[in-house]
Design an enzyme around this catalytic site. Structure first.
Site, mmCIF file in Angstrom:
data_model
loop_
_atom_site.group_PDB
_atom_site.id
_atom_site.type_symbol
_atom_site.label_atom_id
_atom_site.label_comp_id
_atom_site.label_asym_id
_atom_site.label_seq_id
_atom_site.Cartn_x
_atom_site.Cartn_y
_atom_site.Cartn_z
ATOM 1 N N HIS A 1 -3.995 -4.999 0.686
ATOM 2 C CA HIS A 1 -3.568 -5.428 2.021
ATOM 3 C C HIS A 1 -3.856 -6.910 2.245
ATOM 4 C CE1 HIS A 1 -2.684 -1.470 3.890
ATOM 5 N NE2 HIS A 1 -3.586 -1.022 3.031
ATOM 6 N N CYS B 1 0.829 -1.208 0.000
ATOM 7 C CA CYS B 1 0.000 0.000 0.000
ATOM 8 C C CYS B 1 0.866 1.263 0.000
ATOM 9 C CB CYS B 1 -0.985 -0.033 1.156
ATOM 10 S SG CYS B 1 -2.286 1.224 1.010
#
Length: 347
Positions: A240, A128
């Site tokens: 994620h 991320c």
């Protein structure tokens, strides 16, 4: 002829023995800590690390050393020479104001590039925010990042036509590839990212990375989800995977299905297996033991942050929240005992 054949067998065995010896089955991975963002209302500590990233790495058979973002360059470089790879986790960092954090990021990037260019194998992984950092460092500008409407958003990946030939995906089981491509199991939670158009028009990026997957945000805008370096063990994902097994906020769009867990495990296994190819090591076992994350206690912070566990560091005292409180209690008890002994002595 027999002597020549024997020599060939000998050289073959020696070469394979060397290959075996290059595999490090006790990898230690550094995870970069972050300054506390305004969204986390913690009144003490100057560094933090989400425990899910530690578990993500440990689940694949590696140990973790926290890399404190506000350490001096010499200390950081010493750590880099002893660990087997670095993970840049997701989070919330303002690159414009957190000058020391960006300085440490740059040091990491320069080190990773330098040692890999010179024949050392030293993997880097970004998740991320970590992807945003890696592309910005290679592009030499944070301006390559674009706003996206991709918070709390689980979707399948759109694989590129070269994805299945890539280092990261070529050995991925078919069932996991199918899940990633067809099921909404990649949890996105980002404001920023990089568009394929920006990537294609930046030679620093398109000559260095291969794009392996993209996605479209809630507004239909396309962003890059998965990249790897063409020449070095550098990998980054925008989603994620660690949230599937380790994050349980009911309002998050995290998929906790068996397929999502398998996908997470594949990604963590891949990265940790890459770090097994690094021959860095701690020459002093005591230094290793003192450096490991086991010296710190994660704190249950779900009510304050919607993140189950966070490691809270105060680098000025080298304590976590729990250690700090324990030391305070111990000091008070010691003071009381000494006070009582003094009274008894003068009676």
């Amino acid at each position: 002829m027999i002597k020549l054949f024997s020599l060939f067998i000998y050289l073959y065995l020696i070469s394979n023995l060397k290959l075996i010896n290059t595999i490090n089955n006790t990898p230690v991975i550094g995870i970069l800590t972050q300054p506390f963002p305004s969204s986390i209302n913690i009144k003490y500590g100057d560094n933090y690390l989400m425990a899910s990233y530690v578990k993500y790495v440990e689940s694949a058979g590696a140990r973790v050393v926290p890399i404190f973002y506000n350490q001096d360059d010499e200390s950081l470089t010493t750590i880099f020479k002893q660990i087997n790879g670095i993970l840049l986790p997701g989070g919330d960092v303002d690159f414009k104001t957190e000058i020391q954090y960006v300085k440490t990021l740059t040091l990491i990037w320069d080190y990773v590039l330098d040692v890999n260019i010179n024949g050392d194998y030293f993997p880097l992984w970004g998740t991320c925010l970590g992807l945003e950092e890696i592309v910005s460092l290679q592009a030499e500008s944070f301006d390559v990042l674009t706003d996206f409407n991709a918070e709390n958003y689980s979707i399948p990946l759109n694989f590129s036509n070269i994805a299945l030939e890539s280092k990261i995906m070529k050995n991925c089981p078919t069932n996991i590839i199918n899940s990633l491509a067809n099921d909404p199991i990649t949890m996105n939670n980002h404001h920023f990212g990089i568009s394929p158009n920006t990537f294609d028009n930046n030679s620093l990026l398109n000559q260095f990375f291969n794009v392996l997957a993209t996605n479209n945000d809630k507004s239909g805008n396309e962003f890059i989800s998965l990249i790897e370096s063409k020449d070095y063990p550098i990998y980054a994902i925008i989603w994620h995977p660690e949230k599937s097994p380790y994050s349980w906020y009911s309002k998050d769009a995290t998929d906790h299905s068996f397929n999502a867990i398998l996908a997470c495990q594949y990604m963590s296994n891949f990265f940790v297996n890459e770090t097994r190819k690094s021959n860095h090591k701690f020459n002093d076992e005591e230094v290793l033991f003192k450096s490991l994350i086991y010296n710190y206690n994660p704190t249950y912070t779900f009510k304050e942050t919607h993140v189950e566990q966070i490691y809270i560091f105060n680098t000025s005292t080298n304590n976590t929240k729990n250690d700090f409180n324990i030391n305070q209690i111990f000091s008070k008890k010691l003071f009381i005992i000494i006070f009582i002994l003094i009274i008894l002595f003068f009676k």
